[in-house]
Design a protein around this motif. Sequence first.
Motif, PDB file in Angstrom:
ATOM      1  N   ILE A  15       0.828  -1.204   0.000  1.00 54.39           N
ATOM      2  CA  ILE A  15       0.000   0.000   0.000  1.00 54.39           C
ATOM      3  C   ILE A  15       0.860   1.250   0.000  1.00 54.39           C
ATOM      4  O   ILE A  15       1.835   1.350   0.739  1.00 54.39           O
ATOM      5  CB  ILE A  15      -0.940  -0.005   1.222  1.00 54.39           C
ATOM      6  N   SER A  16       0.472   2.197  -0.817  1.00 50.94           N
ATOM      7  CA  SER A  16       1.155   3.480  -0.875  1.00 50.94           C
ATOM      8  C   SER A  16       0.580   4.415   0.180  1.00 50.94           C
ATOM      9  O   SER A  16      -0.600   4.770   0.134  1.00 50.94           O
ATOM     10  CB  SER A  16       0.986   4.097  -2.269  1.00 50.94           C
ATOM     11  N   SER A  17       1.418   4.835   1.118  1.00 51.75           N
ATOM     12  CA  SER A  17       0.969   5.805   2.109  1.00 51.75           C
ATOM     13  C   SER A  17       0.590   7.113   1.431  1.00 51.75           C
ATOM     14  O   SER A  17      -0.299   7.842   1.897  1.00 51.75           O
ATOM     15  CB  SER A  17       2.075   6.036   3.150  1.00 51.75           C
ATOM     16  N   TYR A  18       1.243   7.407   0.318  1.00 53.52           N
ATOM     17  CA  TYR A  18       0.971   8.635  -0.428  1.00 53.52           C
ATOM     18  C   TYR A  18      -0.490   8.706  -0.870  1.00 53.52           C
ATOM     19  O   TYR A  18      -1.132   9.757  -0.792  1.00 53.52           O
ATOM     20  CB  TYR A  18       1.894   8.690  -1.645  1.00 53.52           C
ATOM     21  N   GLU A  19      -1.040   7.576  -1.370  1.00 50.00           N
ATOM     22  CA  GLU A  19      -2.416   7.581  -1.855  1.00 50.00           C
ATOM     23  C   GLU A  19      -3.400   7.825  -0.710  1.00 50.00           C
ATOM     24  O   GLU A  19      -4.404   8.525  -0.876  1.00 50.00           O
ATOM     25  CB  GLU A  19      -2.739   6.266  -2.562  1.00 50.00           C
ATOM     26  N   ILE A  20      -3.136   7.243   0.459  1.00 52.25           N
ATOM     27  CA  ILE A  20      -4.003   7.458   1.620  1.00 52.25           C
ATOM     28  C   ILE A  20      -3.952   8.920   2.050  1.00 52.25           C
ATOM     29  O   ILE A  20      -4.984   9.544   2.326  1.00 52.25           O
ATOM     30  CB  ILE A  20      -3.592   6.529   2.776  1.00 52.25           C
ATOM     31  N   GLU A  21      -2.756   9.455   2.098  1.00 49.54           N
ATOM     32  CA  GLU A  21      -2.581  10.853   2.516  1.00 49.54           C
ATOM     33  C   GLU A  21      -3.266  11.808   1.532  1.00 49.54           C
ATOM     34  O   GLU A  21      -3.917  12.772   1.939  1.00 49.54           O
ATOM     35  CB  GLU A  21      -1.087  11.162   2.624  1.00 49.54           C
ATOM     36  N   ARG A  22      -3.131  11.496   0.263  1.00 43.83           N
ATOM     37  CA  ARG A  22      -3.735  12.354  -0.760  1.00 43.83           C
ATOM     38  C   ARG A  22      -5.252  12.380  -0.615  1.00 43.83           C
ATOM     39  O   ARG A  22      -5.881  13.448  -0.727  1.00 43.83           O
ATOM     40  CB  ARG A  22      -3.335  11.840  -2.144  1.00 43.83           C
ATOM     41  N   ALA A  23      -5.852  11.210  -0.364  1.00 39.36           N
ATOM     42  CA  ALA A  23      -7.302  11.151  -0.183  1.00 39.36           C
ATOM     43  C   ALA A  23      -7.730  11.895   1.084  1.00 39.36           C
ATOM     44  O   ALA A  23      -8.740  12.602   1.099  1.00 39.36           O
ATOM     45  CB  ALA A  23      -7.752   9.694  -0.126  1.00 39.36           C
ATOM     46  N   ALA A  24      -6.949  11.745   2.161  1.00 42.17           N
ATOM     47  CA  ALA A  24      -7.283  12.407   3.417  1.00 42.17           C
ATOM     48  C   ALA A  24      -7.243  13.922   3.277  1.00 42.17           C
ATOM     49  O   ALA A  24      -8.076  14.635   3.862  1.00 42.17           O
ATOM     50  CB  ALA A  24      -6.329  11.948   4.520  1.00 42.17           C
TER      51      ALA A  24
END
Length: 562
Positions: free
Chosen positions: A450-459
């Motif tokens: 999992i990309s932490s970047y994608e989660i952060e971007r959505a948040a």
Amino acid sequence: MMGRTEHSVPDPIAGLHQAWGSPDSWNLLNAWRTRVEEDADRPFLAESSVDDFVTYGQAWQHIRDLAGVLTALGVSSGDRVVILGKTNAMTVWAWFAVNLVGATEVTVNASYRGAPLVHAVNLPRAEVAIVAPEMLTRFVEHEEDFTAVRRVVVLGDVDVPEPTETRSYLRPGEVEAAQPSTVVPHFTDPASILYTSGTSGPAKGVVMPHGQTYVMARQTIELLSLTAEDTFYCFHSLAHATKFTAVASTLVAGGRIVLDPVFEPDAWAERVVATEATATVAHGPMLEMVLRAREESGASPAAAALGRLRVVLTAGASADLAKDAERLLGLRCVEAFGMTEAYLITRPENERERVPAGSCGRPNSALFEVRLVDPETDDEVGIGEIGEITVRPLHPGTMMREYIHMPERTIESWRNLRFHTGDLARMDESGWVYFVDRVSDRIRRKAENISSYEIERAALEYPLVQEAAAVGVPAGPGLDDEIKLCLVTSGPLDYEAMIEHLVRLLPHYMVPRYIDVVAELPRSVTNKVQKARLRVADLSTAWDRTAVGVSVREIADRLGVR
């Protein structure tokens, strides 16, 4: 070299050529032609049920028919085609049809939505996309964000959107098919692009040559002792490298494969029996979920009856988890280490070789020169010392070519002329390798990187959120990571509303369990977020959706986004 971690055998390439033939034949399209010539009437693929197999001959006709449509649309060598479909026969036909016309297939994870989906479709700059009917609505929802796709082939008998100034939708029956190419691509030509974890940015597209996809199938056949009498059970996304260990290995061996569109831990054993499977792939986190579901059901501690299943290829299974799987499920687990970029970097010789507890095999010296190095200096470490796994191929066309349109990431991964996996391990005096940890900020959950970047971007798209950092926190020995999302907000946060927001934008396995609202994120002198500190921080101040009974599945059902 005494005391070092390099492990090799004399003249491995000669033995490889003798066993597999000339590299010019290392192509799955050649395997298809062999199957059609020799086994056209043999059963090949079924969806869920073993009562309705498609034969090799029928499958090849489906592939040729779709390849004729692509040829009529002008798709040819050097082009890339995006495929958006679930784990089913249509996605398999699309995959090989794209390869048959000499193009590179880019199968996108069917659970992607929001920014991850847009990135995956746009990155390869493909002008043609093949979309399954069940994925059409999601594609259309984002069509204004897709920058390169001009023509969309919609499989199945469904209504398609009206054409726009920049994009047309069509069904295969609306195109006068042309004769597909009969030229077999060279084994170093690109065949597939699969997405792998983007740990400090968007997911990377791994360009895989034809030789690599064929070698992955051959390696799996050797490792699991697969033959034409085996039935492979596959429930993984066909956007994963598992497509080659499952579908491609079945093709080359001449066996049968059953595809399941979903993974249900509590029904896994039942499905294995119903499909008459003899082999499958189940990564460590998946095995853990199966065992947990069995425990929660109150099943007997005696080994489960798993029909004809004889072997399971695992990755990321701890020694304790493998022992539990063998004891409670009666499984013969085969542990190896590999990645999309380079498959089976370490492995046992075959499924019968006994591997020391916790080891993922010895270096795969027939394909790679493997060294463990200090991640800071690239100096080789000694026996028993922890180092980053690095590899160099011994033959062209057997590992990734590049990260598509990401030259900086390609160069970074190949520093000092060795590919750096980002994974830490140690090697004992007998050459057995033991995975230790990950170098990067990658989060491993439910067999997904999992990309932490994608989660952060959505948040960051949620009102009030000013800063975001996602990290994996250990759930316990041998267990999967849990995801913690640390936020800096401009006011009080409605946690359940935040989870609902994330469910709308992210695949289910990316939705965090913990949300921790903090005054500020810890940063280094260069202003980089210190995620190591966030990973070890006390969870007592974090909101826990599991503890308060907030279910991602229930939210997804209510929103209609599963």
